[in-house]
Scaffold this motif. Structure first.
Motif, PDB file in Angstrom:
ATOM      1  N   ARG A  13      76.124  32.868  67.998  1.00  8.65           N
ATOM      2  CA  ARG A  13      76.901  31.800  68.625  1.00  8.65           C
ATOM      3  C   ARG A  13      77.844  31.201  67.586  1.00  8.65           C
ATOM      4  N   ARG A  45      92.180  27.352  70.745  1.00 11.27           N
ATOM      5  CA  ARG A  45      91.215  28.430  71.004  1.00 11.27           C
ATOM      6  C   ARG A  45      91.901  29.796  70.914  1.00 11.27           C
ATOM      7  N   ASP A 103      85.891  31.361  74.645  1.00  8.11           N
ATOM      8  CA  ASP A 103      84.719  30.504  74.888  1.00  8.11           C
ATOM      9  C   ASP A 103      84.224  29.802  73.619  1.00  8.11           C
TER      10      ASP A 103
END
Length: 323
Positions: free
Chosen positions: A231, A240, A246
């Motif tokens: 993660r 981003r 994500d």
């Protein structure tokens, strides 16, 4: 009359000798031309000296570059991994060899950090920086089963438990440790740093629970990032990344942390211009290929494509800011 006749004969002989010598010289030149043409770079196999260990992001880039230089430019290429000393070992391998382009250094933006901190005992001027071919941010990474879901979670734990986590990444005093240092300053916590001589070892250390978190490029653990095993708590881009839609940025979480690390190639200072031109031409063939473009997409890489002048200017600017 005899004297005149003798003089004429001598003149004819002399002219004949001069003509014969001229003809022989022309013939020798004709035979020499193919030999000169055959001496065009590269005359022998080229070595890409990767200044990190096997298995990491830089090694992956270096090996793909070697493969495509053979395929697109017709070179014979071998890869020589020379990890250690924050890049100093690999750089030493280049500067101690002849400046003939037969050894090409595969390096990263850690160059300026290492020089600025005295970890690399060389100067930018010891190299000709030929092309920056990749650029990628850093990220704060943990395993998917980590209790930390955000950068704030990580920071809160570190404030309450100074040096309470084992944090590591590639190299001592390089880009990723610098990013961690900036986060430490902004958030007010303390952390140690566990360096690895190849970025691939960082992923293995995290998977083996030898470290709890890492500052690393996303491609360092590309397979695990893609499958969700790793993660990314924060990424050092301004917005981003299209490769990582994500993954939140540090900035959107309130931390002014932004930066990326380049990967590229260099040769020893003093390498002749015609050799450099031949290398640049070969790199152009690589970057124009569909296989390279696909590789860049798959590896989540931006393509700065800075040639020598721009590349050198940017590196000198970085060094001035870090010194």
């Amino acid at each position: 009359m005899q004297q005149t006749s003798l003089t004429l004969r001598r003149g004819r002989i002399s002219a004949f000798v001069r003509g014969t010598v001229a003809a022989l010289c022309m013939a020798a030149g004709a035979f020499a031309l193919p030999q000169l043409a055959a001496a065009e770079y590269p005359e022998k196999p080229v070595t890409l000296v990767v200044w990190s260990g096997a298995g990491g992001a830089l090694d992956t880039y270096g090996r793909k570059l070697a493969e495509l230089l053979e395929k697109e430019a017709g070179w014979t290429v071998k890869v020589d991994n020379r990890p250690g000393g924050s890049g100093a070992v690999g750089l030493s391998q280049i500067v101690t060899q002849p400046a003939d382009g037969s050894n090409i250094l595969v390096l990263t933006g850690t160059l300026t950090f290492g020089i600025a901190q005295g970890l690399i005992p060389f100067k930018v001027e010891d190299l000709r920086l030929l092309r920056a071919m990749q650029s990628e941010p850093s990220s704060l990474a943990v395993l998917n089963d980590s209790p930390f879901k955000t950068v704030d979670d990580f920071v809160t734990h570190m404030k309450e438990n100074p040096n309470g986590l084992k944090v590591g990444g590639h190299s001592s005093g390089g880009f990723h440790q610098y990013m961690l240092y900036q986060l430490m300053k902004q958030a007010g916590f303390e952390s140690g740093w566990i360096p690895h001589d190849a970025s691939g070892k960082v992923t293995l250390a995290m998977l083996g629970n030898h470290i709890d978190a890492a500052m690393m490029t996303p491609s360092t653990g590309l397979a695990q990032v893609k499958n969700g095993e790793i993660r990314l708590l924060g990424v050092t881009t301004a917005e981003r990344s299209p490769f990582l839609p994500d993954a939140p940025t540090f900035k959107e979480q309130g931390y002014d942390l932004e930066g990326s690390i380049w990967r590229g190639i260099a040769v020893k200072a003093g390498t002749p211009d015609d050799v450099v031109a031949a290398i640049q031409s070969a790199i152009d063939k690589v970057t124009a290929s569909e296989e390279w473009k696909t590789f860049q997409q798959e590896q989540f890489q931006d393509s700065p494509d800075w040639a020598e002048a721009e590349f050198t200017e940017r590196v000198q600017k970085d060094l001035a800011e870090q010194a």
